[in-house]
Enzyme design. Structure first.
Site, PDB file in Angstrom:
ATOM      1  N   ASP A 185       0.854  -1.197   0.000  1.00 45.62           N
ATOM      2  CA  ASP A 185       0.000   0.000   0.000  1.00 45.62           C
ATOM      3  C   ASP A 185       0.890   1.247   0.000  1.00 45.62           C
ATOM      4  O   ASP A 185       1.889   1.320   0.724  1.00 45.62           O
ATOM      5  CB  ASP A 185      -0.872  -0.043   1.271  1.00 45.62           C
ATOM      6  CG  ASP A 185      -1.855   1.110   1.337  1.00 45.62           C
ATOM      7  OD1 ASP A 185      -3.059   0.865   1.174  1.00 45.62           O
ATOM      8  OD2 ASP A 185      -1.415   2.264   1.567  1.00 45.62           O
ATOM      9  N   ILE A 186       0.534   2.202  -0.828  1.00 49.85           N
ATOM     10  CA  ILE A 186       1.335   3.434  -0.902  1.00 49.85           C
ATOM     11  C   ILE A 186       1.110   4.260   0.376  1.00 49.85           C
ATOM     12  O   ILE A 186      -0.030   4.401   0.832  1.00 49.85           O
ATOM     13  CB  ILE A 186       0.958   4.262  -2.148  1.00 49.85           C
ATOM     14  CG1 ILE A 186       1.098   3.400  -3.414  1.00 49.85           C
ATOM     15  CG2 ILE A 186       1.842   5.509  -2.248  1.00 49.85           C
ATOM     16  CD1 ILE A 186       0.714   4.101  -4.706  1.00 49.85           C
ATOM     17  N   GLU A 217      -4.957   2.286  -4.194  1.00 47.84           N
ATOM     18  CA  GLU A 217      -3.492   2.430  -4.181  1.00 47.84           C
ATOM     19  C   GLU A 217      -2.892   1.250  -3.431  1.00 47.84           C
ATOM     20  O   GLU A 217      -1.878   1.353  -2.770  1.00 47.84           O
ATOM     21  CB  GLU A 217      -3.059   3.763  -3.545  1.00 47.84           C
ATOM     22  CG  GLU A 217      -3.978   4.296  -2.485  1.00 47.84           C
ATOM     23  CD  GLU A 217      -3.706   3.707  -1.097  1.00 47.84           C
ATOM     24  OE1 GLU A 217      -4.529   2.869  -0.661  1.00 47.84           O
ATOM     25  OE2 GLU A 217      -2.705   4.090  -0.460  1.00 47.84           O
TER      26      GLU A 217
HETATM   27  P1  GH3 Z   1      -1.669   5.292   4.528  1.00 48.98           P
HETATM   28  O1  GH3 Z   1      -0.218   5.599   4.604  1.00 48.98           O
HETATM   29  O2  GH3 Z   1      -2.228   4.976   5.858  1.00 48.98           O
HETATM   30  O3  GH3 Z   1      -1.961   4.234   3.537  1.00 48.98           O
HETATM   31  O4  GH3 Z   1      -2.401   6.616   4.065  1.00 48.98           O
HETATM   32  P2  GH3 Z   1      -3.124   6.901   2.701  1.00 48.98           P
HETATM   33  O5  GH3 Z   1      -3.344   8.364   2.617  1.00 48.98           O
HETATM   34  O6  GH3 Z   1      -2.384   6.283   1.568  1.00 48.98           O
HETATM   35  O7  GH3 Z   1      -4.438   6.045   2.884  1.00 48.98           O
HETATM   36  P3  GH3 Z   1      -5.933   6.264   2.482  1.00 48.98           P
HETATM   37  O8  GH3 Z   1      -6.487   4.895   2.282  1.00 48.98           O
HETATM   38  O9  GH3 Z   1      -6.586   7.131   3.489  1.00 48.98           O
HETATM   39  O10 GH3 Z   1      -5.907   7.016   1.110  1.00 48.98           O
HETATM   40  C1  GH3 Z   1      -5.894   6.385  -0.107  1.00 48.98           C
HETATM   41  C2  GH3 Z   1      -6.126   7.426  -1.153  1.00 48.98           C
HETATM   42  O11 GH3 Z   1      -5.905   6.910  -2.444  1.00 48.98           O
HETATM   43  C3  GH3 Z   1      -7.537   7.956  -1.213  1.00 48.98           C
HETATM   44  C4  GH3 Z   1      -7.713   8.392  -2.640  1.00 48.98           C
HETATM   45  O12 GH3 Z   1      -7.535   9.781  -2.714  1.00 48.98           O
HETATM   46  C5  GH3 Z   1      -6.563   7.725  -3.372  1.00 48.98           C
HETATM   47  N1  GH3 Z   1      -6.979   6.911  -4.524  1.00 48.98           N
HETATM   48  C6  GH3 Z   1      -7.694   5.775  -4.536  1.00 48.98           C
HETATM   49  N2  GH3 Z   1      -7.839   5.322  -5.796  1.00 48.98           N
HETATM   50  C7  GH3 Z   1      -7.189   6.182  -6.605  1.00 48.98           C
HETATM   51  C8  GH3 Z   1      -6.956   6.264  -8.017  1.00 48.98           C
HETATM   52  O13 GH3 Z   1      -7.398   5.420  -8.805  1.00 48.98           O
HETATM   53  N3  GH3 Z   1      -6.217   7.316  -8.479  1.00 48.98           N
HETATM   54  C9  GH3 Z   1      -5.716   8.254  -7.619  1.00 48.98           C
HETATM   55  N4  GH3 Z   1      -4.987   9.237  -8.116  1.00 48.98           N
HETATM   56  N5  GH3 Z   1      -5.919   8.197  -6.297  1.00 48.98           N
HETATM   57  C10 GH3 Z   1      -6.651   7.195  -5.804  1.00 48.98           C
HETATM   58 MG    MG Z   2      -4.971   2.147   1.194  1.00 47.64          MG
HETATM   59 MG    MG Z   3      -2.118   4.212   1.511  1.00 45.21          MG
END
Ligand code: GH3
Ligand code: MG
Ligand code: MG
Length: 329
Positions: free
Chosen positions: A195-196, A238
């Protein structure tokens, strides 16, 4: 999406962008009904919507189109066969007539006529056989093309559009197959979830498109360091998963660390403007399949290890045993 608590996965994005742009009346109607019904958007409602209007739609269209083409082809073959049958009957009659005339011992001119009519009937039969052969050859080519068309559609339905790696559907399928193989031959099976880190912040700072660029970059790192028989998939927005058949915990950890270090060390530039985006990091969780456990349990244990990597500082990979954790220096 936020209003209805719909997670921003690629599949959900596809559905809601279509709704927002009002490009598919049927989908808009279904979504409005769901909103008015007030039952909310659970995970299964979301995935059903995507399947119904995107994946299955594409597959159904292809199957219908192939079915139509196939029946047209078969119709043409049937017509050719019927014509061939009529010619065969006529040829049989010509032969029977000739036999009858021969019995009657014709004179020289009669013999000549007889031979001529037999030659022309035989030539007609030859032409018909040739036409039939050509038609069958063309049909066989057509069917081969249809098969590869269907195979392409199936491939697309299993591929993540943004990154080109496997999607969740193929991930599930690969994991099920790998578990069966491991049960049968007792070979090791590892699962890595990745996970990013702080991706929301990155997205908020640089925008969604640049976020997408990063997702593609991470997908590339995972693919580069995995082995050919591993299945690298986009598990969610992500989040990624790697199914690693025939791979023990030590090998899975080694690959995970290579991925982590590659991502961490890459200086990222914004494609459109060349701006420095700094660095990003990923956290990973690894679990080795334990004989007899369910797929859900295996995913849960990888996820728990990923969570551990997150809570203990991110930019690290955590394996099954606490002692096997590797962290950035
Ligand atoms: P953590 O280190 O705990 O993983 O924090 P995080 O911010 O990465 O975790 P969180 O799950 O809160 O956020 C994931 C974000 O990924 C939310 C959304 O904005 C983004 N995201 C999800 N799918 C996509 C996509 O297909 N494209 C883009 N650009 N962003 C996406
Ligand atoms: Mg996530
Ligand atoms: Mg994340």
């Amino acid at each position: 999406m936020e209003q209805f608590d719909v997670p921003p996965t690629p599949e959900n994005y596809a559905v809601w962008i279509c709704f927002a742009s009002d490009t598919n009346p049927e989908l808009c109607e279904t979504l409005r009904a769901q909103i008015e019904g007030g039952d909310g958007f659970t995970e299964s409602v979301n995935s059903d919507l995507f399947e119904q209007y995107f994946q299955w739609k594409a597959i159904q269209d292809a199957i219908l189109e192939s079915g139509n083409l196939m029946s047209r082809e078969l119709g043409a073959v049937q017509q050719t066969l019927e014509a061939a049958e009529r010619d065969t009957v006529a040829y049989g009659k010509a032969l029977a007539g000739a036999t009858h005339e021969l019995v009657a011992s014709p004179d020289e001119a009669g013999m000549k006529r007889l031979v001529e009519s037999l030659v022309s009937a035989t030539a007609r039969m030859q032409r018909r056989s040739q036409a039939l052969e050509n038609k069958l050859q063309a049909t066989s080519n057509e069917v081969t093309q249809l098969k590869s068309h269907l195979e392409r559609v199936r491939e697309e339905a299993m591929t993540d559009a943004l990154t080109g790696i496997a999607n969740r559907k193929r991930f599930d399928e690969a994991l099920r197959r790998a578990r069966r193989a491991s049960d049968t031959d007792k070979s090791p099976l590892s699962l890595v979830l990745c996970d990013i880190d702080f991706f929301k912040r990155f997205n908020d700072t640089w925008g969604h498109q640049t976020g997408d660029q990063i997702i593609r970059f991470v997908a590339g790192c995972l693919t580069r360091h995995s082995q050919e028989h591993h299945v690298v998939a986009r598990y969610g927005g992500e989040e990624f998963g790697i199914v690693m058949p025939n791979t023990d915990m030590a090998a899975a950890k080694e690959i995970s660390e290579k991925i982590r270090k590659t991502v961490e060390s890459k200086k990222l530039l914004r494609k459109s403007t060349n701006e420095d985006l700094g660095n990003i990091t990923v956290s990973l969780g690894i679990a080795g399949y334990r004989d007899g456990e369910s797929i859900e349990e295996l995913i849960e244990r990888s996820d728990a290890n990923l969570y551990k990597s997150k809570t203990e500082g991110r930019n690290r990979s955590t394996g099954d045993e606490a002692s096997s954790q590797s962290a950035a220096a």
